[in-house]
Design a protein around this motif. Structure first.
Motif, PDB file in Angstrom:
ATOM      1  N   GLU A  18       0.840  -1.200   0.000  1.00 11.71           N
ATOM      2  CA  GLU A  18       0.000   0.000   0.000  1.00 11.71           C
ATOM      3  C   GLU A  18       0.871   1.246   0.000  1.00 11.71           C
ATOM      4  OE1 GLU A  18      -3.741   1.978   2.426  1.00 11.71           O
ATOM      5  OE2 GLU A  18      -2.984   0.019   3.022  1.00 11.71           O
ATOM      6  N   ASP A  20       0.242   5.544  -0.726  1.00 10.04           N
ATOM      7  CA  ASP A  20      -0.577   6.705  -1.077  1.00 10.04           C
ATOM      8  C   ASP A  20      -2.019   6.325  -1.431  1.00 10.04           C
ATOM      9  OD1 ASP A  20       1.669   8.361  -0.726  1.00 10.04           O
ATOM     10  OD2 ASP A  20       2.327   7.972  -2.780  1.00 10.04           O
ATOM     11  N   GLY A  21      -2.611   5.410  -0.669  1.00 11.01           N
ATOM     12  CA  GLY A  21      -4.004   5.037  -0.890  1.00 11.01           C
ATOM     13  C   GLY A  21      -4.235   4.077  -2.036  1.00 11.01           C
ATOM     14  N   CYS A  23      -3.304   0.179  -3.459  1.00  9.97           N
ATOM     15  CA  CYS A  23      -2.737  -1.128  -3.124  1.00  9.97           C
ATOM     16  C   CYS A  23      -2.337  -1.853  -4.393  1.00  9.97           C
ATOM     17  CB  CYS A  23      -3.763  -1.986  -2.384  1.00  9.97           C
ATOM     18  SG  CYS A  23      -4.000  -1.470  -0.695  1.00  9.97           S
ATOM     19  N   GLU A 103      -7.759   1.078  -5.788  1.00 11.34           N
ATOM     20  CA  GLU A 103      -7.950   2.321  -5.051  1.00 11.34           C
ATOM     21  C   GLU A 103      -9.349   2.324  -4.444  1.00 11.34           C
ATOM     22  OE1 GLU A 103      -7.475   5.556  -7.803  1.00 11.34           O
ATOM     23  OE2 GLU A 103      -9.012   4.805  -9.150  1.00 11.34           O
ATOM     24  N   GLN A 104      -9.680   3.354  -3.691  1.00 13.91           N
ATOM     25  CA  GLN A 104     -10.972   3.490  -3.027  1.00 13.91           C
ATOM     26  C   GLN A 104     -11.263   2.274  -2.138  1.00 13.91           C
ATOM     27  OE1 GLN A 104     -14.074   4.461  -5.889  1.00 13.91           O
ATOM     28  NE2 GLN A 104     -12.644   5.660  -7.102  1.00 13.91           N
TER      29      GLN A 104
END
Length: 126
Positions: A18, A20-21, A23, A103-104
């Motif tokens: 992971e 900066d947000g 993976c 992301e998210q």
């Protein structure tokens, strides 16, 4: 067996990094070794949702077809297109040949650190 300290792992032999947000997900050295020569990779598309603990795609080796389980829930940001043409890269460099980036993220599987994953692999080899 190569188990990089900076990554986290699932009991189903996926690795996760992971940053900066985002993976990055791939198959571990243990997984590629157990599968043998990987000849085909089936991955989701950018924008597809993935769910922690559920199949995000599969890999086909000379031995079998195996599901790849997502360690996190989220949306696919990127797919490693290079693997579609050269799936053997997973065997050559399992920690360089990532599968997808997510992301998210909203959820994650129970993840292991390198030491716990090494114990898990030793128990499976048994």
């Amino acid at each position: 067996m190569n188990i990089p300290e900076e990554l986290r792992y699932t009991k189903s032999h996926e690795w996760l990094k992971e940053e900066d947000g985002v993976c990055t997900v791939g198959l571990t050295d243990f997984a590629q070794h157990a599968l043998g020569d990987i000849v085909f990779v089936n991955l989701p598309q950018e924008g597809d949702p993935v769910t922690a603990g559920e199949a995000l795609g599969d890999v086909e080796s000379v031995k079998a077809v195996s599901d790849v389980l997502s360690p996190v829930s989220g949306v696919v940001k990127a797919v490693n297109e290079e693997l579609l043409d050269n799936p053997a890269l997973v065997n050559e460099d399992p920690y360089g040949a990532w599968l997808i980036q997510v992301e998210q993220m909203t959820d994650e599987e129970e993840l292991l650190d390198a030491a716990a994953y090494e114990v898990h692999c030793a128990a499976e080899e048994g």
